[in-house]
Write an enzyme that holds these catalytic residues in place. Structure first.
Site, PDB file in Angstrom:
ATOM      1  N   SER A  78     -16.661  -6.089  41.639  1.00 26.32           N
ATOM      2  CA  SER A  78     -17.167  -4.770  41.299  1.00 26.32           C
ATOM      3  C   SER A  78     -17.752  -4.671  39.897  1.00 26.32           C
ATOM      4  CB  SER A  78     -16.040  -3.734  41.442  1.00 26.32           C
ATOM      5  OG  SER A  78     -14.976  -4.004  40.551  1.00 26.32           O
ATOM      6  N   SER A 135     -13.109  -9.116  41.003  1.00 24.96           N
ATOM      7  CA  SER A 135     -14.225  -8.291  40.528  1.00 24.96           C
ATOM      8  C   SER A 135     -14.890  -8.743  39.244  1.00 24.96           C
ATOM      9  CB  SER A 135     -13.772  -6.842  40.369  1.00 24.96           C
ATOM     10  OG  SER A 135     -13.553  -6.255  41.623  1.00 24.96           O
ATOM     11  N   LYS A 145     -17.541  -1.853  31.294  1.00 28.88           N
ATOM     12  CA  LYS A 145     -17.629  -1.389  32.678  1.00 28.88           C
ATOM     13  C   LYS A 145     -17.179   0.061  32.764  1.00 28.88           C
ATOM     14  CE  LYS A 145     -15.868  -2.588  37.298  1.00 28.88           C
ATOM     15  NZ  LYS A 145     -14.957  -3.509  38.030  1.00 28.88           N
TER      16      LYS A 145
END
Length: 476
Positions: free
Chosen positions: A159, A183, A83
């Site tokens: 996220s 997330s 990420k």
């Protein structure tokens, strides 16, 4: 097994078995994953950066090590994604923001990335995030909207939405995500993959998050066995994180066996009536809980003793957002996601006493959950009250909600308490959208969460994306 389309359906454990047996090598597996990533990118938008050249070089070196019978570590040659909140040496970490300058040395790995590199993993690229990971869906001024692999008109969640979409569609079986309020679990639920938010400190984090001890690093994978393998690697010590826990006592992979027989399970379908859950979600989660009972767990339908801590979470979260953007001038602030700008303004108005009052709520919540787990080994809830909604919106249209926390009531409380919590895919709704079940345990009992999740996979209650979900590149 030689076809690239088949290789992209394999778990990390299966890839490693293939390497050991000489059935195929890392170069073929990485080529397949890169081809899949390029295929899905135009419609799903899971990546901010693909690193094909570097990945193929790493794969070739890994293949030579396997040829010599000298693999470097537990994940030698396995494709992984990172990420774009976490540092990856040689690649800019822009955090979904136009305010981060891509020029720079970028010569340091985050602790979890460093452990992966030491074990020979192959880095495919960086996955999408909302700006600074601030909300539960994945869109940003930098990279646009990330879409659901089952229906591109819908959100992948966030996220860590890019990471979830990549895993679901075969662009690498392993992904690193971050979780400050759900997330990894939110997008795992929406995309039909597995994710674990470990106990805080179980996976070292550096640089420290502006959101403080709400922020965790966790695996996003095709099943619980892959997550356990990834945890055996990324749970290693790193002196840059002063709050990291000591190394685990044993292997998470070795601890998967044993099932759930004799475990005391609390099933809370709505957190005491605080949450409205869609009937299809409730039914799928209840069926999975009944299967846990059938496997020998003692199940009570009961609720933990707390009320929704959302206002305290907002104080902690909004203050963190204000801190991460504090250095920006007016021109840069104008380039921020408008929603992020709003919560930063709210956070900047909080006093130190407001923040400490929220800490008091957090401490009380942790105490209550500690007492709860004196009686129950596991808490089971839905991961999300519903399934994926339209892409590009912070909240579902017509919901009347203001912020993403309004539709994530099952996730953020357990960031406040620092407990391990996982999302396990347990079905689909009438539109073919995945449904997630959340498993929560007391702090430091990550192995128990993984073991219970693995039991659901072994029993056929949970299934990976390639095992009957019909996921295809570009949606289904």
């Amino acid at each position: 097994m030689t076809e690239f389309t088949e290789l992209t359906d394999l778990t990390a454990v299966q890839l490693l078995d293939g390497y050991r047996g000489g059935e195929f090598g890392p170069v073929a597996a990485v080529r397949a994953a890169l081809a899949r990533a390029e295929e899905i990118q135009p419609e799903v938008n899971a990546f901010v950066r693909l690193m094909a050249g570097e990945a193929l070089e790493q794969a070739a070196a890994s293949e030579e090590r396997w040829r010599r019978g000298e693999p470097r570590g537990l994940l030698d040659g396995v494709p992984v994604t990172v990420k774009d909140i976490l540092l990856l040496r040689g690649a800019p970490t822009l955090k979904g923001s136009l305010t981060v300058d891509p020029a720079g040395r970028w010569d340091e790995d985050a602790p979890s990335v460093a452990r992966l590199r030491e074990h020979g993993a192959v880095f495919l690229g960086k996955t999408t995030t909302p700006e600074f990971g601030w909300k539960g869906v994945t869109d940003s001024p930098l990279s646009g909207v990330t879409r659901n692999p089952h229906d591109p008109a819908r959100t992948a969640g966030g996220s860590s939405g890019g990471a979830a979409a990549a895993v679901a569609l075969g662009a690498g079986p392993l992904a690193l995500g971050t979780d400050g309020g759900g997330s990894v679990r939110i997008p795992a639920s929406f995309c039909g993959v597995f994710a674990l938010k470990p106990t805080y400190g179980r996976v070292p984090l550096y640089p420290a998050s502006a959101f403080g001890t709400l922020a965790h690093v966790g695996p996003m994978t095709r099943d619980a066995a892959d997550a356990a393998l990834l945890m055996d690697v990324i749970g290693g010590a790193d002196s840059r994180d002063w709050s990291a826990l000591p190394p685990p006592a044993g292997s998470f992979s070795a601890g998967l066996a044993g099932g759930v027989r004799g475990l005391r399970v609390a099933y809370s379908p709505t957190l005491g009536g605080q949450v409205a859950v869609r009937p299809e979600v409730a039914a799928a989660v209840r069926r999975a809980v009944e299967r846990l009972a059938g496997l020998g767990a003692y199940v009570d339908e009961t609720d933990p003793d707390f009320v929704d801590p959302v206002e305290a979470f907002h104080a902690l979260w909004f203050a963190g957002a204000a801190r991460v953007t504090q250095h920006l001038g007016p021109g840069q602030r104008a380039r921020l996601d408008p929603g992020l700008r709003e919560i930063c303004a709210s956070g900047a108005r909080l006093s130190a006493l407001d923040y400490l009052a929220a800490v008091d709520v957090r401490m009380d919540l942790g105490r209550r959950m500690g007492r709860f787990h004196d009686t129950y080994d596991l808490l089971v809830t839905p991961t999300m009250p519903g399934t994926a909604f339209e892409a590009g919106a912070e909240v579902p249209k017509g919901s009347g909600l203001r912020r993403w926390t309004g539709w994530t009531p099952f996730t953020y409380p357990f960031n406040m308490t620092q407990q391990p919590a996982a999302s396990v895919p347990v079905g689909r709704d009438a539109d073919g959208l995945p449904i997630g079940l959340q498993l929560v345990a007391a702090r430091h009992r990550d192995a128990l969460v993984l073991r219970a999740a693995h039991a659901l996979y072994e029993a056929g209650v949970a299934a990976g994306p390639a095992a009957g979900t019909g996921v295809t590149p570009g949606g289904s």
